[in-house]
Design an enzyme around this catalytic site. Structure first.
Site, PDB file in Angstrom:
ATOM      1  CG  HIS A 198      -2.290   0.772   1.139  1.00 47.44           C
ATOM      2  ND1 HIS A 198      -2.538   1.983   2.069  1.00 47.44           N
ATOM      3  CD2 HIS A 198      -3.323   0.860   0.337  1.00 47.44           C
ATOM      4  CE1 HIS A 198      -3.423   2.612   1.751  1.00 47.44           C
ATOM      5  NE2 HIS A 198      -3.854   1.863   0.634  1.00 47.44           N
ATOM      6  CE  LYS A 231      -1.576   3.508  -2.073  1.00 50.48           C
ATOM      7  NZ  LYS A 231      -2.607   4.219  -1.487  1.00 50.48           N
ATOM      8  CG  ASP A 281      17.358  11.828 -11.866  1.00 52.03           C
ATOM      9  OD1 ASP A 281      17.579  10.677 -11.921  1.00 52.03           O
ATOM     10  OD2 ASP A 281      17.457  12.693 -12.549  1.00 52.03           O
TER      11      ASP A 281
END
Length: 581
Positions: free
Chosen positions: A253, A255, A260
């Site tokens: 879950h 995110k 870079d």
């Protein structure tokens, strides 16, 4: 023996969660198909590792008799948590040494200063240039930053999400990745998704895996598509639970989106609704290699434990040679995951903002901007219940418990069903608290089919009961609840803000994937950051983001719920299974 073997199947929470997704999961409901997985090895599911939160190799903390989290307030969901280091048992030698800087505080505010030392006892701390931090407000701006990040990347693109959608916007994002790979021969891409959700076939006969398949085929030497599979889905459960329903057992879950040395952290997935009309939170940390490297390492470790997409059969997942199978070797998998991930939790490790390496310093006073009065620090936290890693739960509990009485406290949770621990800490607190959650119309399940259509009403009942408990505990003047309501929009923002006394704007925010509920604590893989600052410009940005979320809200009170009609069936479902929602 028979009862124990059958327990996972008939466990009411799992059964209800499975039933909830039959017939649709909100606005992005899809059809399903079975995912084929090639795996090797033998074994069986065992109990989770009983090792403490931090490995024995980590530095230890001097034990105090009085914990910062009173035992009467802290609900211990698992015995293993008792072995975790209690916040408050940190050594003050780091702030009271005999060095010339020892008498100086990190922050001018006493609470912020104390919180700094508490948090640094649980994991690394990163000094950050506040000018490099921005908060994004609109979903479309989140999407544009993703596109721009891909276009600018020269050395790495690392993404972690629950899934990648299959609509026009997601296809365009993958197209930009292909172009970036063509332009930059040194560029590498690593995408981590949940294996169950990422191979689920939609109405268009596509899945996350198939959408990414061409990118993988073209650049298999520089592209990695990792698909995490929860070790808790094994044995009979693995055999009998069909796709979509099996996702209720646990998912990846986190995110996080890295380009870079830029990090974009959010609670938003890579899907059309999160790019258009599903409100979330997003923080962009630019040109900060230390923080980006840390989150990149999280993704790399989870990726090393995950299955991988077969470039020749895009909806099939492969187990790397010599890897441990999360399905057939569940216990071994959990132990290995704990061993690898716990290396990230190095207490009293401080990373200067101008560092170009992964090397830490021994004292925060060795960092750059410690004496300017406007220092900014980031504390990443991870929560991975299946592996018995509970860092985020411990520090969040402490924050809930320790917010000063004269502070202003703000919480946002789209699926407002706090764990009993968090709920008790809130109700026994003293600061002014404002909460925002979604109205039934802004719930992602609103308008879905089947039993999942009852989800908004289930949360409405839980919200009403919370309001009743607020009244019953004489907190009505201290705690208020607002509901997000915006035509044709849904709400998915999670986190909190704290505004300490004598400050005009928040000094603290938590932002990332956790949702303060039992699923985040026990089943899924989660990560977020705790940001602490006294920089006035950054505080203003935090205030603007908070105010933006509160713009489209209505006051929620018991009178409002008198107008909402809820069926007896929904009341029954909440009565039996409410703790799992």
């Amino acid at each position: 023996m028979i009862k124990r073997a059958l327990a996972p199947i008939v466990q009411p929470q799992r059964l209800f969660a499975a039933l909830m997704v039959i017939g649709g999961g909100g606005r992005s409901a899809t059809t399903t198909t079975t995912t084929t997985t090639k795996a090797c090895g033998n074994g069986s599911s065992q109990s989770p590792p009983s090792t403490p939160l931090l490995s024995s190799k980590s530095s230890t903390i001097t034990s105090n008799k009085k914990s910062a989290i009173p035992s009467s307030h802290l609900y211990i969901p698992k015995k293993s948590t008792l072995d975790s280091r209690q916040i408050g048992n940190y050594s003050r030698e780091y702030s009271t040494s005999s060095s010339s800087s020892s008498k100086k505080s990190i922050f001018n505010d006493t609470y912020l200063n104390d919180l700094f030392w508490q948090l640094s006892s649980q994991g690394p701390a990163f000094e950050v240039n506040p000018n490099n931090i921005d908060f994004i407000q609109e979903p479309i701006d989140f999407y544009n930053h993703l596109i721009d990040g891909v276009k600018r990347s020269k050395k790495r693109i690392t993404m972690a999400s629950l899934y990648l959608g299959t609509s026009k916007q997601e296809i365009e994002l993958v197209k930009e990745m292909k172009l970036a790979m063509e332009r930059n021969k040194e560029l590498k891409i690593h995408i981590l998704l949940d294996g169950l959700r990422g191979t689920r076939i939609g109405l268009d006969k596509e899945s996350s895996a198939t959408i990414l398949g061409e990118l993988l085929s073209l650049y298999s030497d520089r592209v990695t598509i990792s698909m995490y599979h929860t070790p808790d889905l094994n044995g009979i459960l693995k055999k009998v639970l069909p796709p979509r329903i099996n996702e209720t057992i646990g998912v990846q879950h986190i995110k996080t989106y890295i380009f870079d040395d830029d990090l974009l952290l959010s609670g938003a997935n890579l899907s059309k609704d999160y790019f258009t009309n599903r409100q979330d939170r997003y923080v962009l940390i630019r040109s900060t290699s230390t923080v980006s490297n840390y989150f990149n390492e999280i993704v790399e470790i989870i990726g090393s434990l995950s299955l991988h997409v077969d470039k020749d059969n895009r909806n099939q997942l492969l187990l790397s040679s010599g890897s441990i199978d999360p399905v057939t070797q569940s216990n071994e998998f959990k132990n290995l995951a704990y061993t690898k991930l716990s290396t990230l939790l190095k207490s009293h490790s401080y990373y200067p903002s101008n560092s170009n390496s992964n090397s830490s310093v021994d004292s925060p006073f060795d960092c750059n901007n410690i004496n300017n009065g406007e220092t900014t620090w980031i504390f990443p936290t991870i929560q991975m219940g299946p592996f018995n890693i509970r860092q985020d739960e411990v520090v969040t509990s402490h924050i809930f418990e320790s917010v000063p009485n004269d502070s202003k406290f703000f919480i946002t949770s789209p699926y407002f069903n706090l764990t009993e621990n968090y709920l008790n800490l809130i109700l026994t607190g003293k600061p002014k608290l404002d909460i925002i959650t979604c109205s039934p119309q802004a719930n992602g399940f609103y308008g879905s089919k089947g039993l999942s259509s009852a989800v908004p009403d289930c949360y409405a009942i839980i919200e009403k009961r919370f309001l009743q408990r607020v009244q019953d505990t004489d907190n009505g003047d201290r705690i208020s609840v607002q509901e997000y309501i915006r035509d044709k929009w849904t709400y998915h923002a999670k986190g909190l803000w704290i505004q300490v006394k004598n400050q005009q704007h928040p000094s603290i925010t938590l932002i990332g994937s956790p949702n303060f509920g039992s699923r985040s604590v026990e089943k899924d893989l989660e990560a977020q950051i705790i940001l602490i600052t006294q920089n006035k410009q950054l505080q203003q940005k935090m205030e603007n983001e908070k105010n933006y979320l509160w713009t489209d809200t209505q006051n929620a009170n018991l009178e409002l719920f008198e107008k909402r009609k809820v069926s007896l069936m929904v009341r029954f479902l909440v009565y039996i299974f409410g703790n799992y929602l």
